[in-house]
Scaffold this motif. Structure first.
Motif, PDB file in Angstrom:
ATOM      1  N   GLU A 100       0.830  -1.198   0.000  1.00  0.00           N
ATOM      2  CA  GLU A 100       0.000   0.000   0.000  1.00  0.00           C
ATOM      3  C   GLU A 100       0.863   1.245   0.000  1.00  0.00           C
ATOM      4  N   TYR A 101       0.439   2.237  -0.776  1.00  0.00           N
ATOM      5  CA  TYR A 101       1.085   3.546  -0.722  1.00  0.00           C
ATOM      6  C   TYR A 101       0.851   4.136   0.662  1.00  0.00           C
ATOM      7  N   PRO A 142      -1.910  -2.989  -8.175  1.00  0.00           N
ATOM      8  CA  PRO A 142      -1.767  -2.065  -7.048  1.00  0.00           C
ATOM      9  C   PRO A 142      -0.326  -1.936  -6.568  1.00  0.00           C
ATOM     10  N   ASP A 143       0.427  -3.025  -6.557  1.00  0.00           N
ATOM     11  CA  ASP A 143       1.823  -2.963  -6.099  1.00  0.00           C
ATOM     12  C   ASP A 143       2.649  -2.020  -6.952  1.00  0.00           C
ATOM     13  N   ALA A 146       1.582   1.609  -6.255  1.00  0.00           N
ATOM     14  CA  ALA A 146       1.988   2.085  -4.930  1.00  0.00           C
ATOM     15  C   ALA A 146       3.480   2.370  -4.868  1.00  0.00           C
TER      16      ALA A 146
END
Length: 253
Positions: A100-101, A142-143, A146
């Protein structure tokens, strides 16, 4: 986009007046899917390149449990990096697939920037999609988003002593010497590095990810790696004077 022709604008050459780079990506193999040809050429020219990976890629092979997969993929990444002249490979141990960012990620990347003191930061596509400037293509993970966004932000964090002051307590003084952030695989590429000299080592570097490629495709590994990497390099050639290339979206600081 060239307003006169309606075609994508020519790609500018990547800067060459630097000596140290740090590449920050989410997973083992992220750098090998296109960026390694440039890295091989840069290290040949006497430049230092270090790799920082947010995860060990432990969720990347369906047939291997994470505790078995992580050390295997770490070993493959170290072997892969060595092929293109990179000896420093570090891991942050974020969980693959659910990065997660946030402040923790920004701080950890800023700490690495302060340790390595690069002039050039490299990361992978942080945008929502892979594809052309007109949109479409494939949704990004998402990775990647982020880690890419955190890397862009950490370049400034690394130079500000009042952001993450605990890093100074750890002996990591601010480093405001990052001059560019180069985003590999961006659908909004602006610059390129000639892939001619480094292409064969780039192919060999990707092939070091044996377990991952075997799980990914039934195609012959060399045929798969060669086809993928040369295909994208040749596609970029249309915007780079006919020369096969690795493309980047370049941000100056």
């Amino acid at each position: 986009m060239d307003t006169q022709t309606g075609q994508p604008a020519p790609l500018e050459p990547m800067p060459t007046d630097w000596t140290r780079a740090l590449a920050v990506v989410a997973h083992p193999d992220d750098l090998e899917y296109g960026g390694a040809a440039a890295v091989a050429d840069w290290t040949d020219g006497g430049r230092e390149v270090a790799y920082l990976l947010a995860s060990r890629g432990e969720a990347g092979i369906d047939t291997l449990a994470p505790e078995e997969c992580a050390p295997l993929r770490e070993a493959e990444q170290r072997a892969s990096a060595a092929v293109v002249g990179v000896s420093t490979v570090e891991f942050l141990d974020y969980r693959d697939g659910v990065i997660e960012y946030g402040l923790d990620l920004r701080r950890d990347i800023a700490a690495a920037i302060r340790r390595h003191r690069p002039e050039l930061l490299i990361t992978l596509n942080h945008r929502d999609t892979w594809g052309g400037q007109g949109g479409g293509g494939f949704w990004n993970t998402p990775d990647h988003k982020a880690v890419g966004r955190a890397t862009l932000d950490a370049a400034a964090d690394a130079g500000n002593r009042w952001i993450f002051p605990e890093l100074i307590e750890q002996g990591l003084e601010p480093w405001n010497g990052v001059r560019w952030i180069a985003v590999a695989g961006s659908p909004l590429a602006t610059h390129a590095a000639d892939a001619t000299a480094g292409m064969e080592r780039s192919i060999a570097s990707l092939m070091e990810h044996k377990a991952y490629i075997e799980a990914l495709t039934d195609q012959d590994p060399e045929e798969y790696c060669r086809g993928f990497l040369t295909g994208f390099a040749e596609q970029a050639a249309a915007r780079f004077g006919g020369r096969p290339a690795v493309t980047f979206e370049l941000f100056s600081r």
